[in-house]
Write a protein that holds these residues in place. Structure first.
Motif, PDB file in Angstrom:
ATOM      1  N   VAL A 214      12.429   6.116  -1.101  1.00 62.80           N
ATOM      2  CA  VAL A 214      13.582   5.402  -0.554  1.00 62.80           C
ATOM      3  C   VAL A 214      13.256   4.995   0.876  1.00 62.80           C
ATOM      4  O   VAL A 214      13.455   5.777   1.822  1.00 62.80           O
ATOM      5  N   LYS A 215      12.704   3.802   1.042  1.00 67.70           N
ATOM      6  CA  LYS A 215      12.308   3.352   2.380  1.00 67.70           C
ATOM      7  C   LYS A 215      13.032   2.071   2.777  1.00 67.70           C
ATOM      8  O   LYS A 215      13.780   2.051   3.742  1.00 67.70           O
ATOM      9  N   THR A 216      12.809   0.981   2.059  1.00 67.87           N
ATOM     10  CA  THR A 216      13.446  -0.282   2.427  1.00 67.87           C
ATOM     11  C   THR A 216      13.921  -1.015   1.171  1.00 67.87           C
ATOM     12  O   THR A 216      13.440  -0.766   0.055  1.00 67.87           O
ATOM     13  N   LEU A 217      14.852  -1.928   1.391  1.00 67.80           N
ATOM     14  CA  LEU A 217      15.342  -2.812   0.335  1.00 67.80           C
ATOM     15  C   LEU A 217      15.416  -4.223   0.901  1.00 67.80           C
ATOM     16  O   LEU A 217      15.957  -4.433   1.995  1.00 67.80           O
ATOM     17  N   THR A 218      14.855  -5.181   0.180  1.00 66.17           N
ATOM     18  CA  THR A 218      14.904  -6.583   0.596  1.00 66.17           C
ATOM     19  C   THR A 218      15.804  -7.344  -0.368  1.00 66.17           C
ATOM     20  O   THR A 218      15.618  -7.270  -1.583  1.00 66.17           O
ATOM     21  N   TRP A 219      16.765  -8.079   0.186  1.00 63.93           N
ATOM     22  CA  TRP A 219      17.770  -8.793  -0.618  1.00 63.93           C
ATOM     23  C   TRP A 219      17.897 -10.209  -0.076  1.00 63.93           C
ATOM     24  O   TRP A 219      17.425 -10.508   1.026  1.00 63.93           O
ATOM     25  N   ASP A 220      18.517 -11.079  -0.858  1.00 60.82           N
ATOM     26  CA  ASP A 220      18.826 -12.399  -0.312  1.00 60.82           C
ATOM     27  C   ASP A 220      20.143 -12.319   0.462  1.00 60.82           C
ATOM     28  O   ASP A 220      20.680 -11.239   0.678  1.00 60.82           O
ATOM     29  N   GLN A 221      20.662 -13.479   0.885  1.00 62.82           N
ATOM     30  CA  GLN A 221      21.851 -13.470   1.730  1.00 62.82           C
ATOM     31  C   GLN A 221      23.140 -13.637   0.927  1.00 62.82           C
ATOM     32  O   GLN A 221      24.106 -14.236   1.393  1.00 62.82           O
TER      33      GLN A 221
ATOM     34  N   ALA B  27       0.818  -1.211   0.000  1.00 62.75           N
ATOM     35  CA  ALA B  27       0.000   0.000   0.000  1.00 62.75           C
ATOM     36  C   ALA B  27       0.850   1.259   0.000  1.00 62.75           C
ATOM     37  O   ALA B  27       0.401   2.317  -0.435  1.00 62.75           O
ATOM     38  N   VAL B  28       2.071   1.165   0.499  1.00 64.01           N
ATOM     39  CA  VAL B  28       2.961   2.323   0.606  1.00 64.01           C
ATOM     40  C   VAL B  28       4.105   2.148  -0.391  1.00 64.01           C
ATOM     41  O   VAL B  28       4.775   1.108  -0.394  1.00 64.01           O
ATOM     42  N   PRO B  29       4.366   3.134  -1.246  1.00 65.55           N
ATOM     43  CA  PRO B  29       5.470   3.010  -2.202  1.00 65.55           C
ATOM     44  C   PRO B  29       6.817   3.244  -1.541  1.00 65.55           C
ATOM     45  O   PRO B  29       6.901   3.745  -0.418  1.00 65.55           O
ATOM     46  N   GLY B  30       7.876   2.906  -2.252  1.00 66.69           N
ATOM     47  CA  GLY B  30       9.224   3.164  -1.771  1.00 66.69           C
ATOM     48  C   GLY B  30       9.920   1.961  -1.186  1.00 66.69           C
ATOM     49  O   GLY B  30      11.045   2.075  -0.681  1.00 66.69           O
ATOM     50  N   HIS B  31       9.280   0.785  -1.269  1.00 73.32           N
ATOM     51  CA  HIS B  31       9.890  -0.443  -0.775  1.00 73.32           C
ATOM     52  C   HIS B  31      10.355  -1.264  -1.972  1.00 73.32           C
ATOM     53  O   HIS B  31       9.568  -1.563  -2.879  1.00 73.32           O
ATOM     54  N   TRP B  32      11.610  -1.653  -1.967  1.00 74.68           N
ATOM     55  CA  TRP B  32      12.245  -2.273  -3.129  1.00 74.68           C
ATOM     56  C   TRP B  32      12.725  -3.678  -2.810  1.00 74.68           C
ATOM     57  O   TRP B  32      12.950  -4.040  -1.648  1.00 74.68           O
TER      58      TRP B  32
ATOM     59  N   HIS C 269      26.149  -3.600   3.349  1.00 77.34           N
ATOM     60  CA  HIS C 269      24.790  -3.063   3.486  1.00 77.34           C
ATOM     61  C   HIS C 269      24.719  -1.939   4.519  1.00 77.34           C
ATOM     62  O   HIS C 269      23.916  -1.005   4.375  1.00 77.34           O
ATOM     63  N   ARG C 270      25.521  -1.992   5.558  1.00 83.09           N
ATOM     64  CA  ARG C 270      25.465  -0.936   6.569  1.00 83.09           C
ATOM     65  C   ARG C 270      25.904   0.404   5.979  1.00 83.09           C
ATOM     66  O   ARG C 270      25.326   1.451   6.292  1.00 83.09           O
ATOM     67  N   GLN C 271      26.900   0.391   5.121  1.00 77.79           N
ATOM     68  CA  GLN C 271      27.360   1.615   4.484  1.00 77.79           C
ATOM     69  C   GLN C 271      26.283   2.201   3.562  1.00 77.79           C
ATOM     70  O   GLN C 271      26.122   3.421   3.465  1.00 77.79           O
ATOM     71  N   ILE C 272      25.535   1.306   2.894  1.00 76.50           N
ATOM     72  CA  ILE C 272      24.433   1.776   2.036  1.00 76.50           C
ATOM     73  C   ILE C 272      23.354   2.449   2.871  1.00 76.50           C
ATOM     74  O   ILE C 272      22.851   3.528   2.528  1.00 76.50           O
ATOM     75  N   THR C 273      23.017   1.825   3.992  1.00 74.80           N
ATOM     76  CA  THR C 273      21.981   2.394   4.864  1.00 74.80           C
ATOM     77  C   THR C 273      22.413   3.735   5.438  1.00 74.80           C
ATOM     78  O   THR C 273      21.628   4.693   5.504  1.00 74.80           O
ATOM     79  N   LEU C 274      23.677   3.848   5.868  1.00 76.59           N
ATOM     80  CA  LEU C 274      24.173   5.112   6.434  1.00 76.59           C
ATOM     81  C   LEU C 274      24.166   6.238   5.404  1.00 76.59           C
ATOM     82  O   LEU C 274      23.900   7.395   5.733  1.00 76.59           O
ATOM     83  N   ALA C 275      24.422   5.890   4.141  1.00 78.45           N
ATOM     84  CA  ALA C 275      24.514   6.923   3.101  1.00 78.45           C
ATOM     85  C   ALA C 275      23.156   7.314   2.539  1.00 78.45           C
ATOM     86  O   ALA C 275      23.000   8.414   2.000  1.00 78.45           O
ATOM     87  N   THR C 276      22.159   6.446   2.674  1.00 73.92           N
ATOM     88  CA  THR C 276      20.866   6.714   2.028  1.00 73.92           C
ATOM     89  C   THR C 276      19.680   6.685   2.982  1.00 73.92           C
ATOM     90  O   THR C 276      18.569   7.048   2.582  1.00 73.92           O
ATOM     91  N   THR C 277      19.864   6.227   4.216  1.00 71.25           N
ATOM     92  CA  THR C 277      18.793   6.005   5.203  1.00 71.25           C
ATOM     93  C   THR C 277      17.833   4.912   4.766  1.00 71.25           C
ATOM     94  O   THR C 277      16.765   4.750   5.355  1.00 71.25           O
TER      95      THR C 277
END
Length: 380
Positions: free
Chosen positions: A276-283, A216-221, A290-298
């Motif tokens: 730009v809210k969330t990103l779901t990836w495999d392992q 229902a909410v956009p921005g989740h990838w 991934h932590r560096q991506i989150t720090l740079a983009t929230t």
């Protein structure tokens, strides 16, 4: 003839000429009745239809009839609907077993005429297949464009069967190469195995916000890599869950954690903040940064459970579509960022059934509130 004799031999044995024998055969619908022991149990027999008629006339319910006849309730329900009266005040209440048997024999005649004997239908299906539309997308499109022309309607399965049989009617026999798989025959699906490594500080999908699940909410990838020959080259894919909008990330040289991090950062930073809210990836270890991506983009990043591709099903489906452009076993490093942009734009302008016939580009346009500006994909 039911014992295996030819028409000529049967006419000689009975003592009539072939014209009379042929006329007798046509009077039975052109089919030779098999002995009851040889009749397939898959289809209802005349005796079963007579039993259904008697029970239905006596007021017995569908499930009770099914139990007495030894068939499923769905089979009985369909049989009564097909063989019942379609008009008048007693619509679908009468059941004529002999007429139903005759209809079943007529439906079973082979060979049947092909839908693709119609040149206009064959031309339109062929045109859309060449644009890499799926048979389901083509079927839905035709039902919208030709709502009142039954001859211009065709099911996805009919298209698949025509392609797997080398074409039918006016449909070319080489069009299977435009399918996502490119196969000329059906093959059973096999689960794809993927090696995974331990990534520090992973946040699992079980902790992902509930708003992501219902779209229902956009921005989740959702994201992943598609790999080239011998896993030496790759392209990163990002798909927005609500709109199915796809972005392809160019990975020059390699697809290690640093290269993937830099490519994803460039792609994510090209998006407006509310997308730009969330990103779901495999392992996969390619996301070890991934932590560096989150720090740079929230952007919060969540990881799927091992061997659970359905947890990012939108991305899995998109990667399958992309294999039409980037086949397995090929070198993906030869594709430039411009080529990735071209492929993503073409994919985003294909209609999707899940979007009600709209394209991902149109859905993204509505989110950005810029309907006058065409949307194209961005590469990293």
């Amino acid at each position: 003839m039911s014992q295996g004799s030819t028409l000529t031999a049967a006419c000689d044995a009975v003592g009539v000429n072939r014209r009379t024998g042929r006329r007798w055969r046509q009077a039975t619908g052109g089919r030779i009745p098999l002995p009851e022991a040889e009749r397939s149990g898959r289809y209802l027999s005349l005796e079963e239809r007579l039993q259904i008629a008697d029970l239905h006339l006596g007021g017995t319910g569908v499930r009770a009839i099914a139990a007495l006849v030894g068939r499923s309730a769905a089979t009985i329900s369909r049989e009564l609907a097909r063989g019942g009266s379609k008009t008048g005040p007693q619509a679908r209440t009468k059941y004529a077993p002999y007429a139903a048997q005759k209809q079943a024999e007529l439906r079973g005649r082979r060979p049947k005429a092909s839908k693709f004997d119609h040149p206009e239908l064959a031309f339109l299906v062929q045109k859309k297949l060449c644009l890499k539309w799926s048979p389901e997308q083509i079927s839905d499109h035709l039902s919208v464009v030709f709502p009142d022309r039954q001859e211009m309607r065709v099911s996805p399965e009919a298209i698949y069967q025509a392609l797997y049989e080398g074409g039918r009617g006016d449909l070319r026999g080489d069009l299977h190469q435009h399918l996502r798989t490119g196969r000329a025959i059906r093959r059973p699906r096999r689960p794809a195995a993927k090696n995974s490594g331990k990534i520090p500080d992973m946040t699992m999908i079980s902790e992902r916000p509930a708003e992501v699940e219902d779209r229902a909410v956009p921005g989740h990838w959702e994201g992943d890599l598609i790999l080239g020959s011998h896993c030496r080259s790759a392209i990163a894919t990002l798909v927005e869950r609500q709109t199915r909008f796809t972005m392809l990330v160019h990975l020059p040289g390699d697809h290690g954690a640093i290269t993937v991090r830099d490519g994803l950062l460039a792609a994510i930073k090209s998006l407006p903040a509310h997308l730009v809210k969330t990103l779901t990836w495999d392992q996969g270890t390619e996301l070890a940064q991934h932590r560096q991506i989150t720090l740079a983009t929230t952007m919060a990043i969540y990881f799927c459970d091992p061997h659970s591709p359905w947890q990012r099903g939108t991305n899995e489906n998109t990667n399958g579509l992309l294999r039409q452009y980037f086949p397995k076993g090929t070198d993906l490093s030869v594709h430039s960022p411009e080529r990735l942009l071209e492929v993503a734009t073409e994919l985003n302008n294909r209609p999707r059934k899940t979007l009600g016939g709209s394209t991902p580009a149109q859905a993204m346009q509505r989110l950005l509130s810029e309907p006058e500006k065409p949307i194209v994909a961005t590469t990293g």
